[in-house]
Enzyme design. Sequence first.
Site, PDB file in Angstrom:
ATOM      1  N   ALA A  10       0.816  -1.216   0.000  1.00 20.16           N
ATOM      2  CA  ALA A  10       0.000   0.000   0.000  1.00 20.16           C
ATOM      3  C   ALA A  10       0.850   1.268   0.000  1.00 20.16           C
ATOM      4  CB  ALA A  10      -0.930   0.009   1.215  1.00 20.16           C
ATOM      5  N   CYS A  11       2.150   1.133   0.150  1.00 19.30           N
ATOM      6  CA  CYS A  11       3.068   2.278   0.240  1.00 19.30           C
ATOM      7  C   CYS A  11       3.736   2.524  -1.111  1.00 19.30           C
ATOM      8  CB  CYS A  11       4.123   1.994   1.301  1.00 19.30           C
ATOM      9  SG  CYS A  11       5.454   3.208   1.374  1.00 19.30           S
ATOM     10  N   GLY A  12       3.589   3.726  -1.627  1.00 17.05           N
ATOM     11  CA  GLY A  12       4.187   4.077  -2.913  1.00 17.05           C
ATOM     12  C   GLY A  12       5.699   3.975  -2.910  1.00 17.05           C
ATOM     13  N   ARG A  15       6.643   0.344  -3.032  1.00 10.11           N
ATOM     14  CA  ARG A  15       6.436  -0.208  -4.391  1.00 10.11           C
ATOM     15  C   ARG A  15       7.549   0.250  -5.331  1.00 10.11           C
ATOM     16  NH1 ARG A  15       1.149   1.511  -3.354  1.00 10.11           N
ATOM     17  NH2 ARG A  15       1.361   3.193  -4.882  1.00 10.11           N
TER      18      ARG A  15
END
Length: 114
Positions: A10-12, A15
């Site tokens: 969920a963390c940019g 990712r």
Amino acid sequence: MKATIWHNPACGTSRKTLAILEETPHVELTVIEYLKSAYTRDKLAQIIADAGLTPKEALRLRGTDAEERGLDTADDATILDAMVDNPAYVNRPFVETDKGVRFCRPQEIVNEIL
């Protein structure tokens, strides 16, 4: 080279760091979704120390109730215990390779250990 990322999909930033690792030739990658497979206390203490941080510096305040629980002023042992009990308190992502450990914020920091 072996690399392990403690990843939150969920963390940019997490990712983007994962993408760098996946695009780097000759990296044998292990992805640990730490919200599903929590840290052991010893491993968490080791990667935080190896990244040159204190538990307080690795504590995630944004999007958590850590501050309300007083973790921002707690001692290292209390913070580590809270992180093990609730891995959402750990800032991310951490990456470990044979060359060391980095807290990869911003994601380009991962290149220091590749």
